[in-house]
Design a protein around this motif. Structure first.
Motif, mmCIF file in Angstrom:
data_model
loop_
_atom_site.group_PDB
_atom_site.id
_atom_site.type_symbol
_atom_site.label_atom_id
_atom_site.label_comp_id
_atom_site.label_asym_id
_atom_site.label_seq_id
_atom_site.Cartn_x
_atom_site.Cartn_y
_atom_site.Cartn_z
ATOM 1 N N VAL A 241 44.634 30.040 45.660
ATOM 2 C CA VAL A 241 44.951 31.406 45.235
ATOM 3 C C VAL A 241 44.360 32.407 46.221
ATOM 4 O O VAL A 241 45.032 33.347 46.659
ATOM 5 N N LEU A 244 46.401 32.443 49.338
ATOM 6 C CA LEU A 244 47.673 33.125 49.077
ATOM 7 C C LEU A 244 47.490 34.633 49.153
ATOM 8 O O LEU A 244 48.291 35.356 49.756
ATOM 9 N N LEU A 245 46.393 35.119 48.598
ATOM 10 C CA LEU A 245 46.142 36.559 48.583
ATOM 11 C C LEU A 245 45.864 37.110 49.959
ATOM 12 O O LEU A 245 46.364 38.165 50.332
ATOM 13 N N GLU A 247 46.936 35.875 52.681
ATOM 14 C CA GLU A 247 48.219 35.853 53.383
ATOM 15 C C GLU A 247 49.061 37.070 52.987
ATOM 16 O O GLU A 247 49.659 37.735 53.834
ATOM 17 N N LEU B 134 53.964 32.433 47.176
ATOM 18 C CA LEU B 134 54.640 33.197 48.218
ATOM 19 C C LEU B 134 56.031 32.637 48.485
ATOM 20 O O LEU B 134 56.978 33.359 48.751
ATOM 21 N N PHE B 217 50.478 26.317 45.630
ATOM 22 C CA PHE B 217 50.975 27.609 46.111
ATOM 23 C C PHE B 217 51.662 27.479 47.464
ATOM 24 O O PHE B 217 51.894 28.461 48.150
ATOM 25 N N GLY B 238 42.323 29.416 38.862
ATOM 26 C CA GLY B 238 43.207 30.216 39.715
ATOM 27 C C GLY B 238 43.342 31.640 39.191
ATOM 28 O O GLY B 238 43.250 32.607 39.956
ATOM 29 N N VAL B 241 40.224 33.612 40.056
ATOM 30 C CA VAL B 241 40.177 34.095 41.443
ATOM 31 C C VAL B 241 41.086 35.306 41.608
ATOM 32 O O VAL B 241 40.698 36.316 42.201
ATOM 33 N N ALA B 242 42.295 35.225 41.045
ATOM 34 C CA ALA B 242 43.235 36.343 41.145
ATOM 35 C C ALA B 242 42.633 37.596 40.500
ATOM 36 O O ALA B 242 42.674 38.683 41.074
ATOM 37 N N LEU B 245 40.040 39.159 42.659
ATOM 38 C CA LEU B 245 40.603 39.892 43.794
ATOM 39 C C LEU B 245 41.168 41.234 43.392
ATOM 40 O O LEU B 245 40.965 42.233 44.080
ATOM 41 N N LEU B 273 52.107 41.913 46.436
ATOM 42 C CA LEU B 273 50.843 41.266 46.131
ATOM 43 C C LEU B 273 50.448 41.553 44.680
ATOM 44 O O LEU B 273 50.146 40.648 43.906
ATOM 45 N N LEU B 276 52.579 39.711 42.202
ATOM 46 C CA LEU B 276 52.302 38.273 42.143
ATOM 47 C C LEU B 276 50.985 38.008 41.412
ATOM 48 O O LEU B 276 50.822 37.003 40.729
ATOM 49 N N MET B 277 50.038 38.949 41.534
ATOM 50 C CA MET B 277 48.712 38.747 40.953
ATOM 51 C C MET B 277 48.625 39.234 39.510
ATOM 52 O O MET B 277 47.636 38.976 38.842
#
Lengths: 334, 334
Positions: A241, A244-245, A247, B134, B217, B238, B241-242, B245, B273, B276-277
Motif C-alpha cells: 500500500v 502504491l501511494l 507511486e 493502480l 496491488f 493495508g 497504512v492508507a 498516509l 490518489l 483510491l485511498m
C-alpha cells in the motif's frame, strides 16, 4: 567518544552485490567514529571498491556465496565458507558484536541457529522489526521466521519482544498485544486464544490483549506478536500500500507541467510523509532469539537501506540487547 | 431502461443508525432509475427520515436490531425479528434480489447461512472484496469469515472467487493465486501447500501459484485466496497504512499557511490518489457462498460508503453472480 563497536557485514549475499554494501560501509564509519566494520567477501573485489582500503574497515575473505533461492539445508551443508556463515562466525567468536546480511533469510536463520547459541528456553528465533507510524513505533514479530507457531512460541515471542522494546526504546513497561481479527464471529484461532490466556497470567508482562492490523499504526501497543505467516503477509501488504501511494504521488507530481510545479512546492511540507513511507529508511529486521545481534536486510537493499540496517545493528549492540534479554528471560520463562 | 432491480437494505444495524442509510438510499434510487429499495427497520423512524415516503423506496417494519457486540448464536436464537434477519428473508423469499447490511458480521454470516441456501459442495461462505490498485482490481477472499480454513476450504474459495471474477469483471480466465509468504525457508503452511497442489490439478481454473502481500496491488493476479485470519489482518493492515498516509497528507496541507496553499494547488492532481485511498469509495464486501447477493458494509459506513455498498449489490445482481456461480460450480467441484 563512546565505546568502540565492531559489526561484521556480509558483503556478497544481497541482490545488488558488494558495491552498495561498500558504499554504505564507508558512510557508516564516516558518521560514527566509534564504529569499525568487517566486510566479509571476495577480498579482491572489496579492495577494488575500497580503492585499496580504509582504516576503519577490515576485510575477511570468503570464497563462497549463499544464493537467494538456495535451500537453507543445502547452504548449511555446502556453504560453510560463504560470506554469510563467516560473518555469523565472527559474532560467535566475539570478533564482532553483531552482523548484517542481505542474503537468503532461511539460510541466515539456519546458520544463525547452528553457529550462535539461542536463549535458553526459546524454541525458535523470530524476525522482529520496528514499524514506524505517526505516533511512536511498534515492534512486530514474528515477520516470517516460523509458520504454525504454537501458543508457547507466541508467548516466547512476546517475552523477547517486550525485553527488546525495553532495551532499545527505553520503555519501562512496553504494552504487549497479540495480533488478531476484529470480526465478532471469530476471536482468532486456538493458538492465539491460548497464547492470550498464557500472557494474561504473567504478572511481569504488560499484556494489553488483542489488537487488529490497523492498530499497528495507532500507537496502541509497543510490541505486537503474531505467527510468522500472518506477520509476513501483513507487513508485505502494508509495504504494498505504501509503495502504491508513493507511486501515485510521483505520478501526480510528474504527469503535467502543473503537477511538477506543485510537486516542487509540496516537497518542503511532505518531507515527513516521504520519510515515513521510504522503506530504505526502515530497513533492518532482527533475528530475535540468538545470543548475538544478527540483522537481516532486504535482499535488494540500496545504499541507504544497507546503511539503515548497519545502524540497526549498532543500535542493538549499543543497547546490549542480547545481554539484557538473557538476564531477564529466565525469570519470565519459568 | 434496464431490468428492474430490488435491493433490501438493513437500515438499523450500522454504527451510525438509519440516517446515513436513508440518505444513501435516496441517492441510490436517484442515480439508478432501474433500482427500487426496501428499507428494513423501524417504520416511524424511517418514514420521518424520508419525510413521508418515496415512490422507489418501500419500508418493511422490523422491531428488533442485532447489536454489534452480540454473539451470533444469541442473535440467531433471539433476533428473528431484527432488521438484519428480515432483510435476508426478503432475499430468500425473492422479494429482493440482494441485500446490504452494515451490521455484526458474525450475525450476518449466521443468519445468511440459516436463511439462504449455500451452493452445493461449498462448506463455508467466504467474505470477498475487490481491492483497488493502480492497475486493475484484485478479488481477495476470505477476509474474515473463517479461521483455520482447510485446503478444501481454500480450494472452494478459489473456485467461487474465479467464477465471481468472471461474472463481475468480465474476465474469461481470471488469474487465481494463493496468498503465501516470500521467505525461502517457509513455503507456507501445510493447508496452503495442499491447496496449491489441488488447484494445480484443476484444468478449468487458471491457477498461477503463490503471490505475496505486496502483489495484491501489482495486478499479478485477479483472485487471491487466503484463510480468513490472514486475509482480515492483511486487509486491515493495508487500510491502516492508507489511513496513516491520508492523515500525513492532511497534516502537510493544513499545518501552515504555506501548506494550506500548496494543498489547494495539489488537489486537482491528487484526485486519483485520494479516490483510491478513500475507504468509503470501496465499501461493500460479498458473502460469497450463499445463493443470493448479500453485501456486508463497514459498520461505521458514512453515506457515501453506504451508497458504494448498495452499488456493489446492484452490480452483483446485474451480473447475476449467484446464478452464474451455481451453473458452473458443479463441474468444477466434482
Amino acid at each position: 567518544m563512546s565505546n568502540p563497536i565492531t559489526i561484521a557485514v556480509d558483503a556478497m549475499s544481497g541482490d545488488r552485490g558488494a558495491e552498495v554494501v561498500v558504499h554504505a560501509a564507508l558512510e557508516a564509519v564516516r558518521e560514527n567514529e566509534a564504529l569499525s566494520l568487517v566486510l566479509v567477501g571476495i577480498r579482491s573485489e572489496l579492495e577494488a571498491l575500497l580503492h585499496g582500503g580504509h582504516p576503519k574497515i577490515r576485510i575477511v575473505e570468503a570464497a563462497d556465496v549463499v544464493r537467494m533461492n538456495e535451500r537453507p539445508s543445502h547452504a548449511l551443508r555446502h556453504k560453510r565458507n560463504s560470506s554469510m556463515a563467516i560473518a555469523l562466525g565472527l559474532v560467535r567468536d566475539g570478533e564482532a558484536q553483531g552482523c548484517v546480511s542481505a542474503g537468503n533469510t532461511g539460510a541466515l536463520m539456519a546458520f544463525g541457529r547452528s553457529l550462535i547459541r539461542m536463549y535458553p528456553g526459546i524454541e525458535r528465533p523470530a524476525i522482529a522489526k520496528l514499524i514506524p507510524s505517526l505516533r511512536g513505533r511498534c515492534l512486530v514479530l514474528d515477520l516470517g521466521a516460523n509458520v504454525d507457531s504454537s501458543a508457547e512460541n507466541l508467548y516466547q515471542y512476546a517475552l523477547m519482544g517486550s525485553l527488546m522494546a525495553t532495551a532499545v526504546s527505553e520503555l519501562a513497561e512496553p504494552r504487549v498485544a497479540l495480533l488478531n481479527v476484529g470480526e465478532e464471529e471469530i476471536k482468532g484461532n486456538e493458538q492465539v486464544r491460548l497464547a492470550s490466556h498464557m500472557l494474561a497470567q504473567s504478572d511481569t508482562l504488560n499484556y494489553i490483549g488483542y489488537v487488529e492490523g490497523s492498530d499497528l499504526f495507532r500507537n496502541v501497543a509497543d510490541v505486537v506478536v503474531c505467527d510468522g505467516f500472518v506477520g509476513n503477509i501483513a507487513l508485505k501488504t502494508g509495504e504494498g500500500v505504501a509503495g502504491l501511494l508513493i507511486e501515485l504521488l510521483e505520478q501526480a507530481f510528474t504527469r503535467s507541467v502543473y503537477g511538477r510545479m506543485v510537486g516542487l512546492l509540496a516537497r518542503p511540507v511532505m518531507g515527513r510523509l516521504l520519510q515515513l513511507m521510504d522503506p530504505s529508511r526502515h530497513n533492518g529486521a532482527s533475528l530475535l532469539g540468538l545470543q548475538g545481534v544478527v540483522i537481516k536486510s532486504h535482499g535488494n537493499a540500496n545504499e541507504r537501506a544497507m546503511l539503515a540496517a548497519i545502524r540497526q545493528a549498532v543500535c542493538e549492540v549499543t543497547h546490549e540487547v542480547p545481554r539484557r534479554i538473557n538476564e531477564r528471560l529466565d525469570d519470565l520463562l519459568f
